[in-house]
Design a protein around this motif. Structure first.
Motif, short mmCIF file in Angstrom:
data_model
loop_
_atom_site.label_atom_id
_atom_site.label_comp_id
_atom_site.label_asym_id
_atom_site.label_seq_id
_atom_site.Cartn_x
_atom_site.Cartn_y
_atom_site.Cartn_z
N ILE A 36 0.84 -1.20 0.00
CA ILE A 36 0.00 0.00 0.00
C ILE A 36 0.88 1.25 0.00
O ILE A 36 0.65 2.19 -0.77
N ARG A 39 2.40 2.18 -3.29
CA ARG A 39 1.47 2.81 -4.23
C ARG A 39 1.14 4.25 -3.87
O ARG A 39 0.33 4.89 -4.53
N HIS A 40 1.79 4.76 -2.83
CA HIS A 40 1.58 6.14 -2.39
C HIS A 40 2.92 6.86 -2.26
O HIS A 40 3.39 7.13 -1.15
N HIS A 74 -6.91 1.79 3.62
CA HIS A 74 -6.51 0.84 2.56
C HIS A 74 -6.31 -0.56 3.15
O HIS A 74 -6.77 -1.55 2.57
N HIS A 78 -8.42 -3.91 2.24
CA HIS A 78 -7.76 -5.14 1.76
C HIS A 78 -8.27 -6.34 2.56
O HIS A 78 -8.58 -7.40 2.00
N HIS A 103 -6.20 0.22 -7.80
CA HIS A 103 -5.96 1.22 -6.77
C HIS A 103 -7.06 2.28 -6.78
O HIS A 103 -7.53 2.71 -5.72
N GLU A 106 -9.99 0.81 -5.08
CA GLU A 106 -9.83 0.87 -3.63
C GLU A 106 -10.21 2.25 -3.10
O GLU A 106 -10.81 2.37 -2.04
N HIS A 107 -9.87 3.28 -3.86
CA HIS A 107 -10.20 4.64 -3.42
C HIS A 107 -11.70 4.88 -3.41
O HIS A 107 -12.20 5.65 -2.58
#
Length: 143
Positions: A36, A39-40, A74, A78, A103, A106-107
């Motif tokens: 996670i 990805r940020h 997040h 998951h 992603h 997920e947001h």
């Protein structure tokens, strides 16, 4: 039930990120947390300085999103999708994922979960899990 402190949550994410950067073995939820965090990229500098991160405050009034809240949501999503709890969340997520980047999907769940939690807190009630799943389904049908 596990109820970590603010510091424990923040150190967990910082430690998982450091292990990832140092190519050390990750265990359990650290694997997901590091994924996670990867990805940020906007949080990488913050995660690299655990001592500073532990003591910093983010206030909505200043237009700031707490990065640890974001990462924690997040992580929650998951887990929800992996065990399909609340029931139907996995299918709703898969419907979104079929139409967009995982992603980004997920947001969408993050937004719906955040709204559901806010409603519960505002009304002084337990979170309405079915309202959450229904909100995700509605979003999936619109996209």
């Amino acid at each position: 039930m596990f109820n970590p402190s603010r510091e424990q949550v923040r150190r967990f994410f910082c430690d998982a990120w450091k292990k990832h950067i140092d190519r050390l073995p990750l265990v359990g939820a650290e694997v997901t947390a590091a994924d996670i965090a990867a990805r940020h990229p906007e949080y990488h500098v913050l995660l690299a300085d655990a001592d500073s991160a532990v003591n910093r405050d983010w206030v909505p009034e200043g237009g700031e999103m707490n990065p640890f809240l974001h990462l924690s949501l997040h992580l929650a999503i998951h887990e929800q999708v992996s065990i399909d709890q609340p029931p139907g969340i996995r299918l709703a997520f898969e419907q979104l994922r079929a139409r967009m980047d995982p992603h980004d999907a997920e947001h969408v769940l993050l937004e719906c979960l955040g709204e559901t939690i806010w409603q519960a807190q505002r009304n002084g009630q337990a979170m309405d899990a079915m309202a959450y799943v229904d909100a995700v389904r509605r979003k999936a049908s619109l996209i």
